[in-house]
Design an enzyme around this catalytic site. Structure first.
Site, PDB file in Angstrom:
ATOM      1  N   THR A 228       3.221   4.604   0.606  1.00 24.51           N
ATOM      2  CA  THR A 228       2.976   5.948   1.137  1.00 24.51           C
ATOM      3  C   THR A 228       1.511   6.341   1.039  1.00 24.51           C
ATOM      4  OG1 THR A 228       5.223   6.714   0.669  1.00 24.51           O
ATOM      5  CG2 THR A 228       3.514   8.396   0.799  1.00 24.51           C
TER       6      THR A 228
ATOM      7  N   ALA B 280      -0.864   8.912  -6.748  1.00 24.99           N
ATOM      8  CA  ALA B 280      -1.091   7.472  -6.613  1.00 24.99           C
ATOM      9  C   ALA B 280      -1.729   6.899  -7.864  1.00 24.99           C
ATOM     10  CB  ALA B 280      -1.974   7.199  -5.400  1.00 24.99           C
TER      11      ALA B 280
ATOM     12  N   VAL C  92       0.509  21.064  -2.941  1.00 22.98           N
ATOM     13  CA  VAL C  92      -0.617  20.228  -2.517  1.00 22.98           C
ATOM     14  C   VAL C  92      -0.517  19.842  -1.043  1.00 22.98           C
ATOM     15  CG1 VAL C  92      -1.754  17.996  -2.868  1.00 22.98           C
ATOM     16  CG2 VAL C  92      -1.005  19.329  -4.836  1.00 22.98           C
TER      17      VAL C  92
ATOM     18  N   HIS D 204     -30.199  18.012 -12.347  1.00 20.24           N
ATOM     19  CA  HIS D 204     -30.436  19.237 -11.572  1.00 20.24           C
ATOM     20  C   HIS D 204     -31.166  18.862 -10.284  1.00 20.24           C
ATOM     21  CE1 HIS D 204     -31.553  23.414 -10.723  1.00 20.24           C
ATOM     22  NE2 HIS D 204     -32.763  22.950 -10.443  1.00 20.24           N
TER      23      HIS D 204
ATOM     24  N   GLY E 205       0.827  -1.214   0.000  1.00 26.11           N
ATOM     25  CA  GLY E 205       0.000   0.000   0.000  1.00 26.11           C
ATOM     26  C   GLY E 205       0.852   1.251   0.000  1.00 26.11           C
TER      27      GLY E 205
ATOM     28  N   LYS F  86      -6.592  12.758   3.759  1.00 27.10           N
ATOM     29  CA  LYS F  86      -7.991  13.039   3.428  1.00 27.10           C
ATOM     30  C   LYS F  86      -8.894  12.752   4.614  1.00 27.10           C
ATOM     31  CE  LYS F  86      -5.941  13.602  -0.377  1.00 27.10           C
ATOM     32  NZ  LYS F  86      -4.530  13.969  -0.165  1.00 27.10           N
TER      33      LYS F  86
END
Length: 468
Positions: free
Chosen positions: A51, A320, A188, A445, A49, A61
């Site tokens: 970093t 990623a 970032v 919408h 998996g 996140k």
């Protein structure tokens, strides 16, 4: 060792593909290669998996989402909901974040095992163009894929101590919410941590040597983010480079090249990530390198015929999903499938701060450079005209960059949840859509996705909920 065969007891084994590094690029190549019938060995010194899962995309996140919940509690009254924020339980935040990681990690381990990939835990080293040494054994392969990733970088004379001067790795496990923080670097990583910490109640200042935050994005996106950060009370200093950092009685003092000084409890060094390639035998085996990066062609081949490289180890976008794509490309090429080089401009890019910055394609400045200023058309659609964005109380813009009478070559978005809209933007760019073609599509919408449709309606000369 999990899955596959025990190579320790079978020295005659020659794998079709030996992969050094189990991060995004490495494990994607392993999973795709095994799916296509290749006999694959995956070598990883830490956890599969890499970093992204353990110290990057996923945990950051999670922190940002926890921050969003805190902001919603603070601002609930404007929606007619009386809620109070008692504070940030950082141990609880880490428990939530680590739970997300653990679930994904378990799933990934199961995938690797189910595809019959031979997984070897240990620190590997390229020992020949067709072998990797790990745990005192030699793992032989017809082809070797280097995917050893990256680590946080620092600057000359700036020592990361893990206490007052920290990297993103340290920031993700910090046992407290700092009262104040200086973030060195407005890319970032820097703006995402600045955003999360501000939501947690930290007094944040971002130092960026270039003239804008998120400097690789379209200048309009940078300016919109700067305006939003000002409104949130996130301070920043642009256009002057770092000179030195020194300890104070209870924190850190940063001095810039122009003599300006800033003090805070912690300094987060977020000046990018550098490749992990030293001491791994790459140069000894004749692999061409540049400043620590392994050099590859558009098919991820190095100058050594039996060696390829992917992910943060090569000088492409450090994302990623780029690693996934590069890893799968290598696996498919080795399995004899027809492969197409990656168009890196066509890769979606998302910065998950509040508000989010999302883009695909090229900036207005790059488009003018390529096609000429008189051949470039732009349009900005303000999210104030989008019902769903109004409901969510987010502001921002969608900016389209078009070649005159031709395709849309850039989509640049700022606003909450814009990262979720970049999927359609990616199709628009990669399928070379004309504004009139997108305008024909009926968008639901009220959604934020509708803003993309509205922007293309306007660019096609038939605006609906926007001025001519």
């Amino acid at each position: 060792m999990h899955g596959g065969r025990d190579v320790a007891n079978d020295a005659s084994t020659v794998f079709d593909l030996v992969i050094l590094g189990g991060g995004s690029g490495g494990y994607a190549a392993a999973l795709r290669g095994a799916q296509l019938g290749l006999d694959v060995a995956l070598i990883e010194k830490d956890k599969v998996g890499g970093t992204c899962l353990h110290r990057g995309c996923i945990p950051t996140k999670a922190l940002l989402h926890a921050g969003e919940i805190a902001d919603q509690a603070r601002e609930s009254e404007q929606f007619g909901v009386k809620a109070t924020l008692e504070g940030i339980d950082i141990a609880g935040v880490h428990k939530y974040k680590d739970g997300v990681i653990a679930g994904l990690y378990k799933g990934l381990q199961g995938l690797v095992a189910s595809r019959k990939v031979t997984y070897i835990e240990g620190e590997g080293r390229l020992s020949s163009p067709t072998s990797v040494d790990v745990n005192g054994q030699r793992v032989q392969g017809r082809h070797v894929l280097l995917a050893t990733g990256s680590v946080p970088k620092s600057l000359p004379g700036l020592e990361i101590d893990g206490d007052r001067i920290i990297s993103s790795d340290h920031a993700l496990v910090l046992d407290r919410v700092p009262k104040s923080a200086i973030v060195l670097g407005g890319g970032v990583i820097g703006v995402e941590f600045a955003s999360a910490w501000k939501s947690f109640g930290t007094d944040v200042t971002v130092i960026e040597g270039l003239k804008h935050l998120v400097p690789v994005e379209d200048e309009n996106s940078s300016k919109l983010l700067e305006r939003a950060f000002r409104k949130r009370g996130i301070k920043f200093n642009l256009g002057t480079f770092f000179e030195k950092a020194e300890y104070t009685q209870d924190g850190v003092k940063v001095t810039l090249a122009d003599g300006k000084e800033f003090e805070a409890e912690v300094l987060l060094v977020a000046v990018g990530r550098g490749p992990v390639s030293q001491g791994l035998g790459y140069e000894e085996q004749g692999v061409a390198m540049d400043r620590g990066y392994v050099l590859v062609d558009e098919y991820m081949r190095t100058n050594v015929p039996t060696v390829s490289a992917v992910g943060d180890l090569v000088p492409t976008l450090q994302l990623a999903h780029v690693g996934f794509a590069e890893g799968m490309l290598v696996a498919e090429r080795l399995a004899g499938l027809k492969t197409v080089p990656i168009d890196y401009d066509g890769v979606p890019r998302v910065t998950y701060c509040h508000p989010e910055v999302a883009s695909v394609g090229i900036t207005e400045a790059k488009a003018k450079e390529i096609y000429g200023a008189d051949k470039v058309v732009t349009l900005k659609y303000n999210l104030a005209g989008n019902g769903r964005s109004r409901i969510l109380n987010t502001t921002g813009e969608i900016k389209l960059v078009q070649v005159k009478d031709g395709a849309v070559v850039g989509v640049h978005m700022v606003g909450d949840r814009m990262g979720e809209q970049v999927g359609e933007a990616q199709l628009i760019y990669n399928w070379e859509a004309l504004p009139a073609e997108v305008a024909q599509l009926v968008h639901a919408h009220p959604t934020q996705n509708e803003a993309l449709g509205e922007a293309h309606l306007a660019l096609a000369g038939k605006p609906l909920h926007s001025h001519d």
